[in-house]
Design a protein around this motif. Structure first.
Motif, short mmCIF file in Angstrom:
data_model
loop_
_atom_site.label_atom_id
_atom_site.label_comp_id
_atom_site.label_asym_id
_atom_site.label_seq_id
_atom_site.Cartn_x
_atom_site.Cartn_y
_atom_site.Cartn_z
N ASN A 26 0.83 -1.20 0.00
CA ASN A 26 0.00 0.00 0.00
C ASN A 26 0.86 1.25 0.00
O ASN A 26 0.55 2.23 -0.68
N TYR A 27 1.95 1.24 0.76
CA TYR A 27 2.86 2.38 0.79
C TYR A 27 3.50 2.58 -0.58
O TYR A 27 3.58 3.69 -1.09
N VAL A 28 3.98 1.48 -1.17
CA VAL A 28 4.63 1.55 -2.49
C VAL A 28 3.63 2.05 -3.53
O VAL A 28 3.94 2.94 -4.33
N MET A 29 2.43 1.49 -3.54
CA MET A 29 1.43 1.89 -4.52
C MET A 29 1.00 3.35 -4.31
O MET A 29 0.76 4.07 -5.27
N GLY A 30 0.92 3.78 -3.06
CA GLY A 30 0.55 5.17 -2.78
C GLY A 30 1.59 6.14 -3.31
O GLY A 30 1.27 7.14 -3.95
N SER A 31 2.87 5.85 -3.06
CA SER A 31 3.92 6.73 -3.56
C SER A 31 4.02 6.64 -5.08
O SER A 31 4.33 7.62 -5.75
N LEU A 32 3.73 5.47 -5.63
CA LEU A 32 3.71 5.30 -7.08
C LEU A 32 2.62 6.16 -7.70
O LEU A 32 2.83 6.80 -8.72
N TYR A 33 1.44 6.16 -7.06
CA TYR A 33 0.34 6.97 -7.58
C TYR A 33 0.67 8.45 -7.50
O TYR A 33 0.33 9.21 -8.40
N LYS A 34 1.33 8.85 -6.42
CA LYS A 34 1.69 10.26 -6.28
C LYS A 34 2.60 10.67 -7.43
O LYS A 34 2.40 11.70 -8.06
N GLN A 35 3.59 9.84 -7.74
CA GLN A 35 4.49 10.13 -8.86
C GLN A 35 3.73 10.09 -10.18
O GLN A 35 3.92 10.92 -11.04
N PHE A 36 2.83 9.14 -10.30
CA PHE A 36 2.06 8.93 -11.52
C PHE A 36 1.14 10.11 -11.79
O PHE A 36 1.13 10.68 -12.87
N ASP A 37 0.34 10.50 -10.82
CA ASP A 37 -0.70 11.50 -11.05
C ASP A 37 -0.18 12.93 -10.92
O ASP A 37 -0.42 13.77 -11.78
N VAL A 38 0.53 13.22 -9.85
CA VAL A 38 0.95 14.59 -9.59
C VAL A 38 2.01 15.04 -10.59
O VAL A 38 1.94 16.12 -11.15
N ASP A 39 3.01 14.18 -10.81
CA ASP A 39 4.11 14.57 -11.70
C ASP A 39 3.70 14.60 -13.17
O ASP A 39 4.21 15.39 -13.94
N LYS A 40 2.78 13.74 -13.57
CA LYS A 40 2.45 13.60 -14.99
C LYS A 40 1.27 14.49 -15.42
O LYS A 40 1.20 14.89 -16.56
N ASN A 41 0.32 14.73 -14.52
CA ASN A 41 -0.88 15.50 -14.84
C ASN A 41 -1.56 14.92 -16.09
O ASN A 41 -1.63 15.54 -17.14
N ILE A 42 -2.08 13.71 -15.97
CA ILE A 42 -2.59 12.92 -17.08
C ILE A 42 -3.99 13.37 -17.49
O ILE A 42 -4.87 13.50 -16.64
N LYS A 43 -4.16 13.57 -18.80
CA LYS A 43 -5.46 13.98 -19.32
C LYS A 43 -5.98 13.07 -20.43
O LYS A 43 -7.17 12.98 -20.63
N THR A 44 -5.09 12.38 -21.15
CA THR A 44 -5.51 11.53 -22.26
C THR A 44 -5.05 10.09 -22.03
O THR A 44 -4.21 9.83 -21.17
N PHE A 45 -5.61 9.18 -22.86
CA PHE A 45 -5.22 7.78 -22.75
C PHE A 45 -3.74 7.59 -23.08
O PHE A 45 -3.05 6.81 -22.44
N ASP A 46 -3.24 8.29 -24.09
CA ASP A 46 -1.84 8.14 -24.47
C ASP A 46 -0.90 8.52 -23.32
O ASP A 46 0.10 7.84 -23.08
N GLU A 47 -1.23 9.58 -22.60
CA GLU A 47 -0.42 9.98 -21.45
C GLU A 47 -0.49 8.92 -20.35
O GLU A 47 0.50 8.61 -19.70
N PHE A 48 -1.69 8.35 -20.14
CA PHE A 48 -1.87 7.28 -19.15
C PHE A 48 -1.05 6.06 -19.54
O PHE A 48 -0.35 5.48 -18.72
N HIS A 49 -1.11 5.70 -20.82
CA HIS A 49 -0.39 4.53 -21.33
C HIS A 49 1.12 4.71 -21.15
O HIS A 49 1.81 3.80 -20.68
N VAL A 50 1.63 5.87 -21.51
CA VAL A 50 3.06 6.14 -21.38
C VAL A 50 3.48 6.09 -19.91
O VAL A 50 4.53 5.54 -19.57
N ALA A 51 2.65 6.65 -19.03
CA ALA A 51 2.97 6.65 -17.60
C ALA A 51 3.02 5.22 -17.05
O ALA A 51 3.91 4.89 -16.27
N VAL A 52 2.08 4.37 -17.45
CA VAL A 52 2.09 2.97 -16.99
C VAL A 52 3.33 2.25 -17.53
O VAL A 52 3.99 1.50 -16.81
N LEU A 53 3.68 2.50 -18.79
CA LEU A 53 4.88 1.88 -19.36
C LEU A 53 6.14 2.35 -18.63
O LEU A 53 7.06 1.56 -18.40
N GLU A 54 6.18 3.63 -18.26
CA GLU A 54 7.33 4.15 -17.51
C GLU A 54 7.44 3.48 -16.14
O GLU A 54 8.53 3.20 -15.67
N ILE A 55 6.30 3.22 -15.51
CA ILE A 55 6.31 2.56 -14.21
C ILE A 55 6.90 1.15 -14.35
O ILE A 55 7.76 0.75 -13.57
#
Length: 169
Positions: A21-50
């Protein structure tokens, strides 16, 4: 001694259920806050980066990337969430569900085990052939791992060519 150090400034050590839960929470913080995702392509790239970060930084097991269809389904669920807390929960559920350790096939294991002794035997035999005299100059610690990696890569490429799957995964 280790127990004393774990209580100093950090509180009680995390349990095995709190760590993911701690790892996933910090992962989400990096994922959402740092990326500011608005489209599927941005979401896809962020998941691939993870997944790329996981696989390049963690030794041992690597994790298979989910298919594009699975990522699209995860994006739709994530996008449909109304609150930030719900989006975080959906993302964490998606990642926990889709993180699967990569599996080695039997041929990779057999080639990895059989190649080093075969490489040493081939090197010893090649040292006696006048045309292959340059093999004596190559140290065993360079020759054996190089031959093993070459055998594993060629076996994987051959398998993919025969199965018709794309070379990049």
């Amino acid at each position: 001694m280790g127990m004393v150090m774990s209580f100093m400034g950090k509180g009680l050590p995390m349990s095995s259920t709190q760590m993911p839960n701690y790892v996933m929470g910090s992962l989400y913080k990096q994922f959402d806050v740092d990326k500011n995702i608005k489209t599927f392509d941005e979401f896809h790239v962020a998941v691939l980066e993870i997944f790329n970060t996981f696989n390049s930084s963690l030794p041992g097991k690597h994790y298979d990337v989910p298919s594009r269809k699975d990522i699209e389904a995860g994006y739709k669920e994530w996008k449909a969430a109304s609150t930030e807390l719900e989006k975080k929960r959906k993302f964490i559920e998606f990642m926990k569900e889709k993180i699967n350790p990569g599996k080695l096939d039997e041929s990779t294991l057999i080639i990895g085990l059989a190649t080093p002794p075969a490489a040493m035997a081939a090197k010893r035999a090649g040292e006696n052939v006048p045309q292959l005299g340059f093999i004596k100059a190559i140290p065993d610690v360079i020759f054996v791992p190089s031959a093993t990696i070459l055998a594993l890569v060629s076996a994987k490429l051959t398998k993919r060519m025969l199965q018709g799957s794309p070379p990049a995964s």
